[in-house]
Design an enzyme around this catalytic site. Structure first.
Site, mmCIF file in Angstrom:
data_model
loop_
_atom_site.group_PDB
_atom_site.id
_atom_site.type_symbol
_atom_site.label_atom_id
_atom_site.label_comp_id
_atom_site.label_asym_id
_atom_site.label_seq_id
_atom_site.Cartn_x
_atom_site.Cartn_y
_atom_site.Cartn_z
ATOM 1 N N THR A 194 0.807 -1.221 0.000
ATOM 2 C CA THR A 194 0.000 0.000 0.000
ATOM 3 C C THR A 194 0.841 1.272 0.000
ATOM 4 O OG1 THR A 194 -1.455 1.302 1.439
ATOM 5 C CG2 THR A 194 -0.170 -0.385 2.514
ATOM 6 N N GLU A 225 0.272 3.570 1.864
ATOM 7 C CA GLU A 225 0.408 3.973 3.267
ATOM 8 C C GLU A 225 1.826 3.712 3.785
ATOM 9 O OE1 GLU A 225 -1.996 5.359 5.715
ATOM 10 O OE2 GLU A 225 -2.642 6.011 3.741
ATOM 11 N N TYR A 248 -1.671 0.064 10.931
ATOM 12 C CA TYR A 248 -1.953 -0.592 9.639
ATOM 13 C C TYR A 248 -0.705 -0.571 8.758
ATOM 14 C CZ TYR A 248 -3.686 -0.967 4.814
ATOM 15 O OH TYR A 248 -3.856 -1.310 3.493
ATOM 16 N N LYS A 293 1.727 -3.586 7.416
ATOM 17 C CA LYS A 293 1.932 -3.807 5.981
ATOM 18 C C LYS A 293 3.422 -3.713 5.611
ATOM 19 C CE LYS A 293 -2.241 -4.354 4.003
ATOM 20 N NZ LYS A 293 -2.597 -5.398 3.031
HETATM 21 P P1 NAP Z 1 -11.599 -4.555 1.995
HETATM 22 O O1 NAP Z 1 -12.734 -4.212 1.111
HETATM 23 O O2 NAP Z 1 -11.551 -4.044 3.385
HETATM 24 O O3 NAP Z 1 -11.511 -6.163 2.032
HETATM 25 C C1 NAP Z 1 -10.713 -6.838 2.983
HETATM 26 C C2 NAP Z 1 -10.953 -8.316 2.875
HETATM 27 O O4 NAP Z 1 -10.170 -8.991 3.871
HETATM 28 C C3 NAP Z 1 -12.425 -8.741 3.136
HETATM 29 O O5 NAP Z 1 -12.726 -9.823 2.283
HETATM 30 C C4 NAP Z 1 -12.367 -9.213 4.581
HETATM 31 O O6 NAP Z 1 -13.358 -10.155 4.920
HETATM 32 C C5 NAP Z 1 -11.001 -9.888 4.585
HETATM 33 N N1 NAP Z 1 -10.482 -10.090 5.938
HETATM 34 C C6 NAP Z 1 -10.334 -9.166 6.920
HETATM 35 N N2 NAP Z 1 -9.801 -9.742 8.019
HETATM 36 C C7 NAP Z 1 -9.623 -11.048 7.723
HETATM 37 C C8 NAP Z 1 -9.135 -12.165 8.450
HETATM 38 N N3 NAP Z 1 -8.727 -12.061 9.721
HETATM 39 N N4 NAP Z 1 -9.075 -13.366 7.824
HETATM 40 C C9 NAP Z 1 -9.514 -13.505 6.555
HETATM 41 N N5 NAP Z 1 -9.994 -12.504 5.824
HETATM 42 C C10 NAP Z 1 -10.044 -11.275 6.394
HETATM 43 O O7 NAP Z 1 -10.212 -4.130 1.316
HETATM 44 P P2 NAP Z 1 -9.895 -3.756 -0.218
HETATM 45 O O8 NAP Z 1 -10.096 -2.300 -0.396
HETATM 46 O O9 NAP Z 1 -10.534 -4.727 -1.106
HETATM 47 O O10 NAP Z 1 -8.309 -3.980 -0.235
HETATM 48 C C11 NAP Z 1 -7.749 -5.255 -0.534
HETATM 49 C C12 NAP Z 1 -6.344 -5.322 0.025
HETATM 50 O O11 NAP Z 1 -5.548 -4.310 -0.558
HETATM 51 C C13 NAP Z 1 -6.235 -5.117 1.522
HETATM 52 O O12 NAP Z 1 -5.158 -5.921 1.980
HETATM 53 C C14 NAP Z 1 -5.879 -3.649 1.669
HETATM 54 O O13 NAP Z 1 -5.182 -3.437 2.886
HETATM 55 C C15 NAP Z 1 -4.992 -3.464 0.458
HETATM 56 N N6 NAP Z 1 -4.978 -2.129 -0.141
HETATM 57 C C16 NAP Z 1 -6.139 -1.497 -0.465
HETATM 58 C C17 NAP Z 1 -6.096 -0.275 -1.107
HETATM 59 C C18 NAP Z 1 -7.354 0.450 -1.515
HETATM 60 O O14 NAP Z 1 -7.276 1.641 -1.803
HETATM 61 N N7 NAP Z 1 -8.492 -0.227 -1.588
HETATM 62 C C19 NAP Z 1 -4.852 0.297 -1.444
HETATM 63 C C20 NAP Z 1 -3.691 -0.397 -1.127
HETATM 64 C C21 NAP Z 1 -3.749 -1.625 -0.498
HETATM 65 P P3 NAP Z 1 -14.831 -9.677 5.436
HETATM 66 O O15 NAP Z 1 -15.597 -9.370 4.178
HETATM 67 O O16 NAP Z 1 -15.308 -10.897 6.153
HETATM 68 O O17 NAP Z 1 -14.610 -8.489 6.309
HETATM 69 O O1 F7E Z 2 -9.108 8.069 4.218
HETATM 70 C C1 F7E Z 2 -9.493 11.478 5.495
HETATM 71 C C2 F7E Z 2 -8.549 10.545 6.221
HETATM 72 O O2 F7E Z 2 -10.083 5.973 5.135
HETATM 73 C C3 F7E Z 2 -8.614 8.965 3.226
HETATM 74 C C4 F7E Z 2 -7.347 2.094 2.642
HETATM 75 O O3 F7E Z 2 -7.888 1.394 1.549
HETATM 76 O O4 F7E Z 2 -6.158 3.571 1.187
HETATM 77 C C5 F7E Z 2 -7.102 3.533 2.242
HETATM 78 O O5 F7E Z 2 -6.609 4.242 3.366
HETATM 79 C C6 F7E Z 2 -8.339 10.328 3.838
HETATM 80 C C7 F7E Z 2 -7.520 10.289 5.126
HETATM 81 O O6 F7E Z 2 -8.448 5.909 3.185
HETATM 82 C C8 F7E Z 2 -12.775 11.102 6.950
HETATM 83 O O7 F7E Z 2 -8.020 11.166 7.393
HETATM 84 C C9 F7E Z 2 -11.463 12.729 6.402
HETATM 85 O O8 F7E Z 2 -6.574 11.311 5.108
HETATM 86 O O9 F7E Z 2 -10.704 6.731 2.787
HETATM 87 P P1 F7E Z 2 -9.683 6.633 3.847
HETATM 88 P P2 F7E Z 2 -6.904 5.797 3.601
HETATM 89 O O10 F7E Z 2 -6.683 6.061 5.028
HETATM 90 O O11 F7E Z 2 -6.141 6.617 2.629
HETATM 91 C C10 F7E Z 2 -4.881 3.022 1.497
HETATM 92 C C11 F7E Z 2 -4.019 3.095 0.266
HETATM 93 C C12 F7E Z 2 -4.966 1.664 2.093
HETATM 94 O O12 F7E Z 2 -4.052 0.860 1.948
HETATM 95 C C13 F7E Z 2 -6.048 1.420 3.068
HETATM 96 O O13 F7E Z 2 -6.298 0.027 3.211
HETATM 97 O O14 F7E Z 2 -9.592 10.905 4.199
HETATM 98 N N1 F7E Z 2 -10.836 11.569 6.083
HETATM 99 N N2 F7E Z 2 -12.654 12.467 6.938
HETATM 100 C C14 F7E Z 2 -11.626 10.545 6.406
HETATM 101 N N3 F7E Z 2 -11.459 9.218 6.251
HETATM 102 C C15 F7E Z 2 -12.484 8.406 6.657
HETATM 103 N N4 F7E Z 2 -12.345 7.066 6.498
HETATM 104 N N5 F7E Z 2 -13.633 8.915 7.205
HETATM 105 C C16 F7E Z 2 -13.836 10.255 7.385
HETATM 106 O O15 F7E Z 2 -14.882 10.677 7.890
#
Ligand code: NAP
Ligand code: F7E
Length: 349
Positions: A130, A132, A154, A158
């Site tokens: 990520t 992050e 987190y 990672k």
């Molecule tokens: P998401 O929608 O939160 O999906 C997470 C998945 O992990 C869900 O299927 C969840 O199951 C499963 N899970 C959580 N805890 C678990 C456990 N203890 N054992 C088995 N499964 C578990 O995340 P996403 O946005 O699709 O992201 C996919 C991956 O990419 C994640 O690893 C995330 O950290 C990473 N990532 C995401 C982004 C982004 O912008 N979306 C960017 C960079 C990296 P449930 O449905 O049962 O909760």
């Molecule tokens: O926050 C600000 C918050 O929770 C984005 C995950 O998929 O992407 C995701 O992480 C920004 C942050 O995503 C609210 O403080 C303001 O600056 O949508 P987010 P994230 O933290 O960037 C990365 C790449 C991952 O890997 C992660 O798994 O928005 N923000 N107000 C807020 N964020 C949330 N959630 N809720 C608010 O009310």
């Protein structure tokens, strides 16, 4: 026919990736968590498709915290490709459950890689790394070699996974890769992430279903937001490369949360004007002065990631990957989908 195992198949990315791999002719095995209520809404359309069920998509109960089931699933499925997407993926939540986040997002990866090593399953391995990891950024834009500076439990978990992948690749010659993915969103994004929280609330406000303002935290943080279906295609490309390596996927554009709000209201032809500063700042509709955004410090994080923007040149050069959907279109896709959902639900009631 190739066989793929996806952990996190019920999540945003897992559901799009399952769809993509089934289209490509893979047999897809997904790991799901045991839950008292249904947790498969994002893959139900696949599961209910008679062309897919019983022949192309298989689900297995498992949890990233339990080595025994991970070993068993690997042994049964003997996948050609493993996509490790399972994670406690919410950054703010990770401050509240840091130990659990480390167990799942850090040690969980080690458990699978070690099972691969011990069973000599010979699969290619994709790790959901990520942006992050860059946290308090040391360089703008970020590239694969930018030093990491994680800012949350987190991101620290990672980071452990990132280096475990590199170490197992070098120590045991595994085909293991990190995809360093910047934020990617879609109509399937969980409702507690900022983009989907905004698009759902904007639709309710504009259709008269919500009279209270959206409560948000830091609206000045900047993110590089892309479109999830394009990013899962990038994951697949990472595992098709000639030799294992780490790749960054991004759009090379950055926007504030504030701009995301403005763009979501612009879908309805509305402009926002802002008054006040910091916690007292408020957003109003230009057309009728309705209060639509308020700041709630509850959503602030103990340490924030202020600015992310990624240069995806390596992925473009070596994988031929390039994002097509940029910010304005992404916001439109998400608002349009939430508007359709809202109107469908209201028709039913
Ligand atoms: P998401 O929608 O939160 O999906 C997470 C998945 O992990 C869900 O299927 C969840 O199951 C499963 N899970 C959580 N805890 C678990 C456990 N203890 N054992 C088995 N499964 C578990 O995340 P996403 O946005 O699709 O992201 C996919 C991956 O990419 C994640 O690893 C995330 O950290 C990473 N990532 C995401 C982004 C982004 O912008 N979306 C960017 C960079 C990296 P449930 O449905 O049962 O909760
Ligand atoms: O926050 C600000 C918050 O929770 C984005 C995950 O998929 O992407 C995701 O992480 C920004 C942050 O995503 C609210 O403080 C303001 O600056 O949508 P987010 P994230 O933290 O960037 C990365 C790449 C991952 O890997 C992660 O798994 O928005 N923000 N107000 C807020 N964020 C949330 N959630 N809720 C608010 O009310």
């Amino acid at each position: 026919m190739k066989t793929a195992l996806i952990t996190g198949v019920t999540g945003q990315d897992g559901s799009y990736l399952a769809e993509l791999l089934i289209q490509k002719g893979y047999e897809v095995h997904g790991m799901i968590r045991r839950s008292s209520s249904f947790n498969t809404s994002r893959i139900d359309h696949l599961y209910n498709d008679p062309n897919v069920l019983h022949s192309k998509l298989f689900l297995h109960y498992g949890d990233m915290t339990d080595s025994s089931n991970l070993n068993r699933i690997l042994d049964r499925v003997k996948p050609d490709e493993i996509y490790n997407l399972a994670a406690q993926s919410h950054v703010k939540v990770s401050f509240e459950v840091p130990e659990y986040t480390a167990e799942v997002d850090g040690l969980g990866t080690l458990r699978i890689l070690d099972a691969m090593k011990e069973t000599q399953v010979g699969a290619k391995f994709y790790q959901a790394s990520t942006s992050e990891l860059f946290g308090k950024v040391q360089e703008v834009p970020q590239i694969e070699t930018t030093p990491f500076y994680p800012r949350s439990p987190y991101a620290v978990a990672k980071l452990f996974s990132y280096w475990t992948v590199v170490n197992y690749r070098e120590a045991y010659n595994l085909f293991a890769c990190n995809g360093i993915l910047f934020n990617h969103e879609s109509p399937r994004r969980g409702g507690t992430f900022v983009t989907r929280k905004i698009t759902q609330a904007v639709v309710r406000i504009m259709r008269g279903g919500q009279s209270t303002p959206i409560k948000l935290g830091n609206i000045n943080s900047q993110r590089d937001w892309g479109y999830a279906p394009e990013y899962v295609e990038g994951m697949w490309r990472v595992l098709q490369s000639a030799s294992p390596s780490d790749y960054l996927l991004a759009t090379n554009e950055t926007h504030t949360v504030r701009e995301f709000i403005e763009q979501a209201f612009a879908y309805f032809g509305e402009n926002i004007y802002w008054e006040g500063v910091d916690e007292s700042e408020k957003g109003f509709l230009r057309s009728n002065s309705q209060l639509v955004v308020e700041i709630d410090p509850y959503y602030y994080r103990p340490t924030e990631v202020d600015l992310l923007v990624g240069d995806y040149s390596k992925a473009k050069r070596e994988l031929g990957w390039e994002p097509k959907v940029k910010f304005d279109e992404l916001v439109s896709i998400m608002v349009r989908a939430d508007l359709e959902n809202y109107e469908n639900q209201n028709e039913k009631h």
